[in-house]
Design a protein around this motif. Structure first.
Motif, PDB file in Angstrom:
ATOM      1  N   GLN A   1       0.731  -1.110   0.096  1.00 10.35           N
ATOM      2  CA  GLN A   1      -0.009  -0.025  -0.163  1.00 10.35           C
ATOM      3  C   GLN A   1       0.814   1.200   0.197  1.00 10.35           C
ATOM      4  O   GLN A   1       0.394   2.220  -0.554  1.00 10.35           O
ATOM      5  CB  GLN A   1      -0.936   0.040   1.307  1.00 10.35           C
ATOM      6  N   ILE A   2       1.964   1.300   0.871  1.00  9.34           N
ATOM      7  CA  ILE A   2       2.728   2.601   0.774  1.00  9.34           C
ATOM      8  C   ILE A   2       3.473   2.670  -0.573  1.00  9.34           C
ATOM      9  O   ILE A   2       3.365   3.727  -1.178  1.00  9.34           O
ATOM     10  CB  ILE A   2       3.947   2.281   1.785  1.00  9.34           C
ATOM     11  N   ALA A   3       3.926   1.539  -1.485  1.00  7.87           N
ATOM     12  CA  ALA A   3       4.522   1.613  -2.573  1.00  7.87           C
ATOM     13  C   ALA A   3       3.507   2.145  -3.539  1.00  7.87           C
ATOM     14  O   ALA A   3       3.682   2.929  -4.366  1.00  7.87           O
ATOM     15  CB  ALA A   3       4.856   0.414  -3.079  1.00  7.87           C
ATOM     16  N   ARG A   4       2.125   1.757  -3.385  1.00 10.43           N
ATOM     17  CA  ARG A   4       1.197   2.200  -4.318  1.00 10.43           C
ATOM     18  C   ARG A   4       0.761   3.632  -4.186  1.00 10.43           C
ATOM     19  O   ARG A   4       0.840   4.675  -5.102  1.00 10.43           O
ATOM     20  CB  ARG A   4      -0.169   1.428  -3.950  1.00 10.43           C
ATOM     21  N   LEU A   5       0.880   4.036  -2.771  1.00 10.98           N
ATOM     22  CA  LEU A   5       0.568   5.590  -2.724  1.00 10.98           C
ATOM     23  C   LEU A   5       1.805   6.474  -3.056  1.00 10.98           C
ATOM     24  O   LEU A   5       1.413   7.480  -3.650  1.00 10.98           O
ATOM     25  CB  LEU A   5       0.245   5.623  -1.185  1.00 10.98           C
ATOM     26  N   GLU A   6       3.027   5.940  -2.709  1.00 12.94           N
ATOM     27  CA  GLU A   6       3.928   6.687  -3.352  1.00 12.94           C
ATOM     28  C   GLU A   6       3.966   6.726  -4.802  1.00 12.94           C
ATOM     29  O   GLU A   6       4.385   7.924  -5.262  1.00 12.94           O
ATOM     30  CB  GLU A   6       5.247   6.093  -2.726  1.00 12.94           C
ATOM     31  N   GLN A   7       3.629   5.609  -5.269  1.00 17.41           N
ATOM     32  CA  GLN A   7       3.603   5.669  -7.196  1.00 17.41           C
ATOM     33  C   GLN A   7       2.560   6.687  -7.436  1.00 17.41           C
ATOM     34  O   GLN A   7       2.910   7.540  -8.378  1.00 17.41           O
ATOM     35  CB  GLN A   7       3.363   4.494  -7.453  1.00 17.41           C
ATOM     36  N   ARG A   8       1.423   6.807  -6.889  1.00 16.90           N
ATOM     37  CA  ARG A   8       0.162   7.631  -7.313  1.00 16.90           C
ATOM     38  C   ARG A   8       0.752   9.076  -6.939  1.00 16.90           C
ATOM     39  O   ARG A   8       0.344   9.984  -7.912  1.00 16.90           O
ATOM     40  CB  ARG A   8      -1.018   7.370  -6.549  1.00 16.90           C
ATOM     41  N   SER A   9       1.275   9.445  -5.742  1.00 10.28           N
ATOM     42  CA  SER A   9       1.320  10.823  -5.342  1.00 10.28           C
ATOM     43  C   SER A   9       2.789  11.203  -6.051  1.00 10.28           C
ATOM     44  O   SER A   9       3.019  12.505  -6.036  1.00 10.28           O
ATOM     45  CB  SER A   9       1.556  10.920  -3.947  1.00 10.28           C
ATOM     46  N   GLY A  10       3.741  10.591  -6.312  1.00  9.76           N
ATOM     47  CA  GLY A  10       5.142  10.723  -7.075  1.00  9.76           C
ATOM     48  C   GLY A  10       5.903  11.338  -5.922  1.00  9.76           C
ATOM     49  O   GLY A  10       6.897  11.845  -6.390  1.00  9.76           O
ATOM     50  N   LYS A  11       5.689  11.022  -4.709  1.00  7.81           N
ATOM     51  CA  LYS A  11       6.765  11.599  -3.598  1.00  7.81           C
ATOM     52  C   LYS A  11       6.715  10.422  -2.401  1.00  7.81           C
ATOM     53  O   LYS A  11       5.976   9.578  -2.447  1.00  7.81           O
ATOM     54  CB  LYS A  11       6.124  12.946  -3.000  1.00  7.81           C
ATOM     55  N   THR A  12       7.905  10.609  -1.858  1.00  8.82           N
ATOM     56  CA  THR A  12       8.090   9.739  -0.652  1.00  8.82           C
ATOM     57  C   THR A  12       7.286  10.032   0.707  1.00  8.82           C
ATOM     58  O   THR A  12       7.372  11.153   1.058  1.00  8.82           O
ATOM     59  CB  THR A  12       9.657   9.436  -0.414  1.00  8.82           C
ATOM     60  N   LEU A  13       6.538   8.960   1.236  1.00 16.45           N
ATOM     61  CA  LEU A  13       5.804   9.392   2.361  1.00 16.45           C
ATOM     62  C   LEU A  13       7.009   9.383   3.402  1.00 16.45           C
ATOM     63  O   LEU A  13       7.860   8.874   3.672  1.00 16.45           O
ATOM     64  CB  LEU A  13       5.005   8.334   2.654  1.00 16.45           C
ATOM     65  N   SER A  14       6.543  10.242   4.631  1.00 15.26           N
ATOM     66  CA  SER A  14       7.186  10.439   5.816  1.00 15.26           C
ATOM     67  C   SER A  14       6.829   9.146   6.528  1.00 15.26           C
ATOM     68  O   SER A  14       5.881   8.595   6.423  1.00 15.26           O
ATOM     69  CB  SER A  14       6.647  11.650   6.401  1.00 15.26           C
ATOM     70  N   ASP A  15       7.673   9.014   7.801  1.00 16.28           N
ATOM     71  CA  ASP A  15       7.432   7.965   8.662  1.00 16.28           C
ATOM     72  C   ASP A  15       5.962   8.057   9.362  1.00 16.28           C
ATOM     73  O   ASP A  15       5.465   7.101   9.626  1.00 16.28           O
ATOM     74  CB  ASP A  15       8.303   8.111   9.796  1.00 16.28           C
ATOM     75  N   GLU A  16       5.693   9.513   9.607  1.00 18.49           N
ATOM     76  CA  GLU A  16       4.405   9.666  10.348  1.00 18.49           C
ATOM     77  C   GLU A  16       3.180   9.220   9.214  1.00 18.49           C
ATOM     78  O   GLU A  16       2.243   8.798   9.813  1.00 18.49           O
ATOM     79  CB  GLU A  16       4.193  10.991  10.628  1.00 18.49           C
ATOM     80  N   GLU A  17       3.278   9.445   8.081  1.00 13.45           N
ATOM     81  CA  GLU A  17       2.324   9.361   7.100  1.00 13.45           C
ATOM     82  C   GLU A  17       2.387   7.775   6.999  1.00 13.45           C
ATOM     83  O   GLU A  17       1.198   7.142   6.706  1.00 13.45           O
ATOM     84  CB  GLU A  17       2.572   9.691   5.557  1.00 13.45           C
ATOM     85  N   LYS A  18       3.381   7.078   6.874  1.00 13.90           N
ATOM     86  CA  LYS A  18       3.572   5.511   6.761  1.00 13.90           C
ATOM     87  C   LYS A  18       2.928   4.918   7.769  1.00 13.90           C
ATOM     88  O   LYS A  18       2.169   3.676   7.915  1.00 13.90           O
ATOM     89  CB  LYS A  18       4.922   5.088   6.487  1.00 13.90           C
ATOM     90  N   ALA A  19       2.916   5.281   8.966  1.00 18.63           N
ATOM     91  CA  ALA A  19       2.428   4.750  10.398  1.00 18.63           C
ATOM     92  C   ALA A  19       1.013   4.681  10.271  1.00 18.63           C
ATOM     93  O   ALA A  19       0.356   3.871  11.006  1.00 18.63           O
ATOM     94  CB  ALA A  19       2.890   5.603  11.652  1.00 18.63           C
ATOM     95  N   LYS A  20       0.234   5.523   9.329  1.00 16.45           N
ATOM     96  CA  LYS A  20      -1.313   5.762   9.526  1.00 16.45           C
ATOM     97  C   LYS A  20      -1.693   4.793   8.528  1.00 16.45           C
ATOM     98  O   LYS A  20      -3.131   4.518   8.537  1.00 16.45           O
ATOM     99  CB  LYS A  20      -1.657   7.209   9.095  1.00 16.45           C
ATOM    100  N   ILE A  21      -0.852   4.065   7.669  1.00 14.05           N
ATOM    101  CA  ILE A  21      -1.333   2.776   6.915  1.00 14.05           C
ATOM    102  C   ILE A  21      -1.259   1.493   7.504  1.00 14.05           C
ATOM    103  O   ILE A  21      -0.317   1.023   7.920  1.00 14.05           O
ATOM    104  CB  ILE A  21      -0.501   2.911   5.639  1.00 14.05           C
TER     105      ILE A  21
END
Length: 343
Positions: free
Chosen positions: A60-80
Motif C-alpha cells: 500500500q505504501i508503494a502504491r500511494l508513493e507511486q500515485r503521489s510521486g513523492k516519498t511518504l514520511s514516517d508519520e504518514e507510513k504509520a497511518k497505513i
C-alpha cells in the motif's frame, strides 16, 4: 496510563491466574506450560504481522508513493495499516520467549536449593544450572524422551519430579541404579551395594562393595534443625552435624547427626535383614536416591524410587550462592561458591 500499560497489567494478571490454576491442579512443569502458551500467542502474532500485515502495508505504501510521486514520511507510513501497541509489544517478545523456552526446555534450567537435605555439598541459597540434555532430550511437558543421550550414573546429583508430588522438584544423589541391591546399616550409617547385572538384580558371582567413610568431625558452619516454630520457621539446636568423606562410586562429603536416629519404621519398600540393616532392590527403569545430609533428607528410603521419566536433569554448576538459612532472607553472597562445578 497508556493502552500498552493497561494491556501489560491485564496480561500479567491473566498469566498469574493461569499459573495458579495449573498449580491448583498439581500439574508438573507448570511454568513450562505457561511459557509455551505465552510463546505460542506471541509467535502467532509475530507470524501474522510478518507474513500478512507488513507485506500488505509495504504494498500500500508503494502504491500511494507511486500515485503521489513523492516519498511518504514516517508519520504518514504509520497511518497505513496501523498496528496496535499491545499487539506490536507481544509480537516483539516472541524471539526472546522462544530463546528462553528452547534454552530452558532442552539445554539448561535454573534451580534453587530450598532446604538443607544436600548439605554440605549444596547449601540453602545455592542457585544451580541443571543440564536438561544429560539424560536425553525430552518433550518439555510430558517428559517423554525424544533422543537418548545417556543414563544417570551412581554419584550423579539429579533434579527430578517428586514421585508423590509431581509438581515439586527434588534434588538428591543417585546411589542405586536399576537392579542394584542397596543395604543401609542404621547403626553405623554405612551403605553397601550389590551391583546389578544387565540392569537386573544379581543372583550369582555378584560384585558387592561397602562404601568407605572418613573420620567424622564437627562442622561448625552448620547447626542441626530440631523442628519448626509456630510460623513454620526452622528451629536450630546448639549441636553441630558431623562432616565426613564417603567413598563409594564417587568421593564426596556428607553430614550426619552425632547420634544415629532409628528411622527404620518410616522406611518404604524395604526388606529388614536384622535390627539395623535394611535392604532395597531397585526396580527396572527406576533409581534409588539419597540426600548428602543423611539424617535430614526425605529420599528413597522413605518414599520409594525415582522413575526415569521423572528425572529433569543433572545438576552441574553453582552460578550464584546467597548466604542464607532456610525460610530466611539472604544476608550476603558466598562468592567462593559461585561458578563452581558440583561434585
Amino acid at each position: 496510563m497508556s493502552k500498552l500499560n493497561i494491556f501489560f497489567i491485564i496480561l500479567i494478571v491473566v498469566a498469574y491466574a493461569v499459573w495458579k490454576l495449573l498449580d491448583y491442579w498439581a500439574l508438573p512443569n507448570t511454568f513450562t506450560i505457561l511459557l509455551i502458551l505465552l510463546t505460542a500467542l506471541c509467535g502467532a502474532l509475530w507470524c501474522y504481522y510478518r507474513f500478512a500485515v507488513f507485506p500488505k502495508r509495504k504494498r500500500q505504501i508503494a502504491r500511494l508513493e507511486q500515485r503521489s510521486g513523492k516519498t511518504l514520511s514516517d508519520e504518514e507510513k504509520a497511518k497505513i495499516e496501523p498496528i496496535s501497541e499491545s499487539g506490536e509489544f507481544l509480537s516483539s517478545l516472541f524471539p526472546v520467549l522462544a530463546f528462553i523456552l528452547i534454552l530452558r526446555s532442552f539445554i539448561f534450567e535454573p534451580f534453587q536449593i530450598p532446604s538443607g537435605s544436600m548439605e554440605p555439598t549444596l547449601r540453602v541459597g545455592d542457585f544451580l544450572l541443571v543440564e536438561k540434555y544429560a539424560y536425553g532430550i525430552k518433550d518439555p511437558v510430558f517428559q517423554n524422551t525424544i533422543i537418548e543421550t545417556g543414563k544417570p550414573q551412581r554419584g550423579d546429583i539429579i533434579v527430578f519430579k517428586a514421585p508423590l508430588e509431581p509438581n515439586v522438584d527434588y534434588i538428591k544423589r543417585v546411589v542405586g541404579l536399576p537392579g542394584d541391591k542397596i543395604q543401609y546399616n542404621e547403626a553405623n550409617r554405612h551403605i553397601t551395594i550389590t551391583y546389578a547385572k544387565d540392569g537386573r538384580e544379581c543372583t550369582e558371582n555378584c560384585l558387592t562393595k561397602e562404601f568407605d567413610y572418613g573420620t567424622p568431625q564437627e562442622d561448625l558452619e552448620f547447626n542441626i534443625i530440631v523442628g519448626q516454630d509456630r510460623n513454620g520457621m526452622p528451629v536450630y539446636s546448639s549441636d553441630h552435624p558431623l562432616k565426613l568423606v564417603e567413598k563409594g562410586d564417587v568421593e564426596h562429603q556428607i553430614h550426619w547427626d552425632p547420634q544415629p536416629p532409628n528411622a527404620t519404621y518410616m522406611y518404604n519398600n524395604y526388606r529388614l535383614q536384622d535390627n539395623y540393616v535394611t535392604e532395597w532392590v531397585v526396580p527396572e527403569g527406576e533409581y534409588f536416591v539419597m540426600g548428602d545430609n543423611r539424617n535430614h533428607s526425605a529420599d528413597s528410603r522413605f518414599w520409594g524410587f525415582v522413575p526415569e521419566k521423572n528425572i529433569v536433569g543433572k545438576a552441574s554448576y553453582i552460578w550464584l550462592s546467597l548466604d542464607k538459612k532456610q525460610n530466611e532472607f539472604p544476608t550476603g553472597i558466598r562468592f567462593n561458591r559461585m561458578f563452581s562445578k558440583i561434585q
